[in-house]
Scaffold this motif. Structure first.
Motif, mmCIF file in Angstrom:
data_model
loop_
_atom_site.group_PDB
_atom_site.id
_atom_site.type_symbol
_atom_site.label_atom_id
_atom_site.label_comp_id
_atom_site.label_asym_id
_atom_site.label_seq_id
_atom_site.Cartn_x
_atom_site.Cartn_y
_atom_site.Cartn_z
ATOM 1 N N LEU A 234 38.840 -14.280 69.396
ATOM 2 C CA LEU A 234 39.884 -14.257 68.373
ATOM 3 C C LEU A 234 39.266 -14.415 66.992
ATOM 4 O O LEU A 234 38.536 -15.376 66.748
ATOM 5 C CB LEU A 234 40.879 -15.391 68.627
ATOM 6 C CG LEU A 234 41.959 -15.637 67.571
ATOM 7 C CD1 LEU A 234 42.885 -14.436 67.426
ATOM 8 C CD2 LEU A 234 42.753 -16.905 67.918
ATOM 9 N N THR A 235 39.561 -13.481 66.097
ATOM 10 C CA THR A 235 39.105 -13.599 64.719
ATOM 11 C C THR A 235 40.298 -13.479 63.785
ATOM 12 O O THR A 235 41.108 -12.562 63.898
ATOM 13 C CB THR A 235 38.019 -12.557 64.376
ATOM 14 O OG1 THR A 235 37.658 -12.683 62.980
ATOM 15 C CG2 THR A 235 38.458 -11.137 64.653
ATOM 16 N N PHE A 278 37.735 -18.292 61.702
ATOM 17 C CA PHE A 278 38.742 -18.207 60.650
ATOM 18 C C PHE A 278 37.969 -17.965 59.358
ATOM 19 O O PHE A 278 37.151 -18.785 58.964
ATOM 20 C CB PHE A 278 39.560 -19.497 60.566
ATOM 21 C CG PHE A 278 40.871 -19.347 59.830
ATOM 22 C CD1 PHE A 278 40.904 -19.105 58.467
ATOM 23 C CD2 PHE A 278 42.073 -19.438 60.504
ATOM 24 C CE1 PHE A 278 42.099 -18.953 57.789
ATOM 25 C CE2 PHE A 278 43.289 -19.293 59.841
ATOM 26 C CZ PHE A 278 43.299 -19.058 58.476
ATOM 27 N N VAL A 279 38.250 -16.847 58.694
ATOM 28 C CA VAL A 279 37.421 -16.407 57.568
ATOM 29 C C VAL A 279 38.268 -16.117 56.336
ATOM 30 O O VAL A 279 39.495 -16.051 56.393
ATOM 31 C CB VAL A 279 36.604 -15.158 57.940
ATOM 32 C CG1 VAL A 279 35.697 -15.437 59.134
ATOM 33 C CG2 VAL A 279 37.518 -13.956 58.230
ATOM 34 N N GLU A 280 37.547 -15.910 55.220
ATOM 35 C CA GLU A 280 38.138 -15.491 53.942
ATOM 36 C C GLU A 280 39.062 -16.555 53.342
ATOM 37 O O GLU A 280 40.190 -16.275 52.932
ATOM 38 C CB GLU A 280 38.863 -14.143 54.084
ATOM 39 C CG GLU A 280 38.003 -13.003 54.595
ATOM 40 C CD GLU A 280 37.034 -12.437 53.558
ATOM 41 O OE1 GLU A 280 37.190 -12.742 52.360
ATOM 42 O OE2 GLU A 280 36.114 -11.684 53.954
ATOM 43 N N VAL A 281 38.573 -17.785 53.269
ATOM 44 C CA VAL A 281 39.229 -18.848 52.516
ATOM 45 C C VAL A 281 38.436 -19.034 51.221
ATOM 46 O O VAL A 281 37.221 -19.231 51.254
ATOM 47 C CB VAL A 281 39.278 -20.160 53.318
ATOM 48 C CG1 VAL A 281 39.759 -21.314 52.449
ATOM 49 C CG2 VAL A 281 40.173 -19.997 54.538
ATOM 50 N N TYR A 282 39.138 -18.977 50.093
ATOM 51 C CA TYR A 282 38.511 -19.016 48.776
ATOM 52 C C TYR A 282 38.921 -20.291 48.032
ATOM 53 O O TYR A 282 39.928 -20.299 47.310
ATOM 54 C CB TYR A 282 38.936 -17.798 47.951
ATOM 55 C CG TYR A 282 38.452 -16.488 48.485
ATOM 56 C CD1 TYR A 282 37.373 -15.832 47.898
ATOM 57 C CD2 TYR A 282 39.074 -15.880 49.577
ATOM 58 C CE1 TYR A 282 36.927 -14.619 48.381
ATOM 59 C CE2 TYR A 282 38.637 -14.670 50.071
ATOM 60 C CZ TYR A 282 37.564 -14.051 49.469
ATOM 61 O OH TYR A 282 37.118 -12.841 49.956
ATOM 62 N N PRO A 283 38.176 -21.374 48.163
ATOM 63 C CA PRO A 283 38.572 -22.627 47.520
ATOM 64 C C PRO A 283 38.746 -22.525 46.009
ATOM 65 O O PRO A 283 39.615 -23.199 45.425
ATOM 66 C CB PRO A 283 37.431 -23.576 47.891
ATOM 67 C CG PRO A 283 36.919 -23.048 49.192
ATOM 68 C CD PRO A 283 37.006 -21.559 49.044
ATOM 69 N N GLN A 284 37.953 -21.703 45.356
ATOM 70 C CA GLN A 284 38.033 -21.616 43.893
ATOM 71 C C GLN A 284 39.342 -20.997 43.411
ATOM 72 O O GLN A 284 39.714 -21.161 42.243
ATOM 73 C CB GLN A 284 36.851 -20.797 43.349
ATOM 74 C CG GLN A 284 35.517 -21.481 43.507
ATOM 75 C CD GLN A 284 34.354 -20.626 43.068
ATOM 76 O OE1 GLN A 284 33.249 -20.785 43.556
ATOM 77 N NE2 GLN A 284 34.566 -19.690 42.154
ATOM 78 N N GLN A 285 40.039 -20.297 44.292
ATOM 79 C CA GLN A 285 41.298 -19.653 43.916
ATOM 80 C C GLN A 285 42.504 -20.568 44.147
ATOM 81 O O GLN A 285 43.630 -20.179 43.830
ATOM 82 C CB GLN A 285 41.486 -18.378 44.746
ATOM 83 C CG GLN A 285 40.318 -17.428 44.781
ATOM 84 C CD GLN A 285 40.124 -16.678 43.472
ATOM 85 O OE1 GLN A 285 41.046 -16.566 42.672
ATOM 86 N NE2 GLN A 285 38.919 -16.178 43.244
#
Length: 313
Positions: A234-235, A278-285
């Motif tokens: 699972l991705t 679990f990918v593509e989490v952008y803390p700066q945003q």
């Protein structure tokens, strides 16, 4: 604190710190891939900070889910955090090799793996490592986008390419690769064609929204992914969620809700997946780190399904 895995960063969800050992004696192994390759649009960047922020946010949570028959996941599964892949800035092929080697060592343990990204390019070496162990793999891919371009300005491992690489990977059954939640004009006309030519399955946002029974539909998705393979992986890309539920992710509207996502992945967990990312989490945003916080819930729903489906040891 000595219990932190680095700096002020605790293990995910209170997991056992396994960074100083290869005695992986827990049921679940969490690892981070703090990697961002090519930025494919503007200044949208910073997802290499995802693993750190996801772990920091996880410190707020227990493993108890009252809404799922009062399960406390840690009563059934022990969690360990093995730390991060040591990536090489500006060396994309070298980093892909390191991710593959790191993940293959973890897959050989036979444990349930949870990968924290990082951009979606990391999924290719993670799954390639799984096929290296002799497994034939089906994939449930939750995303707004196909991420199956041949390359991005010559980079064959960019975040927009992993599923083209997986189409080409012996050991991945393309007909059991289910692109789920696909929507919107950030896809290119050729991407749907590439999926069709490879034999992969496309399920759009409309297929999800128009399903009369989401739990039943999730089980239909699982059946497709599990057909003629040994294991299902699972991705999850954060942007399968509508941007209203994902302020720290790519800006994509017309997506699923957080409730719809956890409903589906709980069903997948019950049926049996070998691991997830679990990918593509952008803390700066994301000033409040809403998206990083949500990863803990998503991981726990999959693990709760793993327990309730009878897959836990």
């Amino acid at each position: 604190m000595a219990s932190n895995i680095y700096g002020n960063t605790p293990p995910m969800l209170g997991a056992k710190n396994l960074t100083q050992t290869e005695d992986y004696d827990t049921d679940v192994l969490v690892y981070g891939v703090p990697w961002e390759g090519a930025c494919t649009w503007g200044d949208y960047t910073g997802c290499e900070l995802g693993p750190k922020q996801i772990r920091l946010s996880s410190a707020r949570y227990s493993t108890y889910l009252p809404e799922l028959d009062h399960i406390n996941v840690e009563d059934h599964l022990s969690l360990g955090d093995v730390g991060d892949v040591s990536v090489i800035p500006h060396d994309v092929p070298g980093t892909m090799d390191r991710i593959e080697s790191f993940a293959e060592n973890l897959w050989k343990s036979g444990k349930f793996l949870v990968g924290l990204g990082g951009d979606h390019g990391i999924t290719y070496p993670i799954v390639k490592a799984l096929t290296n162990t002799g497994k034939k793999v089906g994939i449930i891919h939750l995303d707004s986008h196909y991420d199956n371009m041949p390359h991005h300005e010559g980079d064959e491992f960019a975040r927009s390419t992993p599923f083209m690489r997986l189409y080409e990977t012996e050991g991945v059954r393309n007909e059991s690769l289910i692109h789920t939640g696909i929507k919107g004009p950030r896809n290119k006309p050729e991407t749907g064609k590439y999926a069709q030519e490879a034999g992969a399955v496309t399920l759009t946002i409309n297929d999800i929204k128009e399903a009369g029974d989401l739990k039943a539909f999730a089980n239909e998705i699982y059946d497709m992914a599990a057909n003629d393979v040994d294991v299902v992986y699972l991705t999850i890309c954060s942007d399968v969620l509508d941007f209203a539920f994902n302020p720290g992710g790519p800006v994509d509207g017309n997506g699923i809700t957080s409730h719809e996502l956890v409903t589906m992945i709980y069903e997948f967990g019950k049926r049996g997946v070998c691991g997830m990312d679990f990918v593509e989490v952008y803390p700066q945003q994301d000033a409040n780190q809403n998206s990083a916080h949500f990863v803990s819930t998503a991981v726990l729903y999959v693990l709760a399904g793993h327990v309730h489906g009878g897959h836990a040891k």
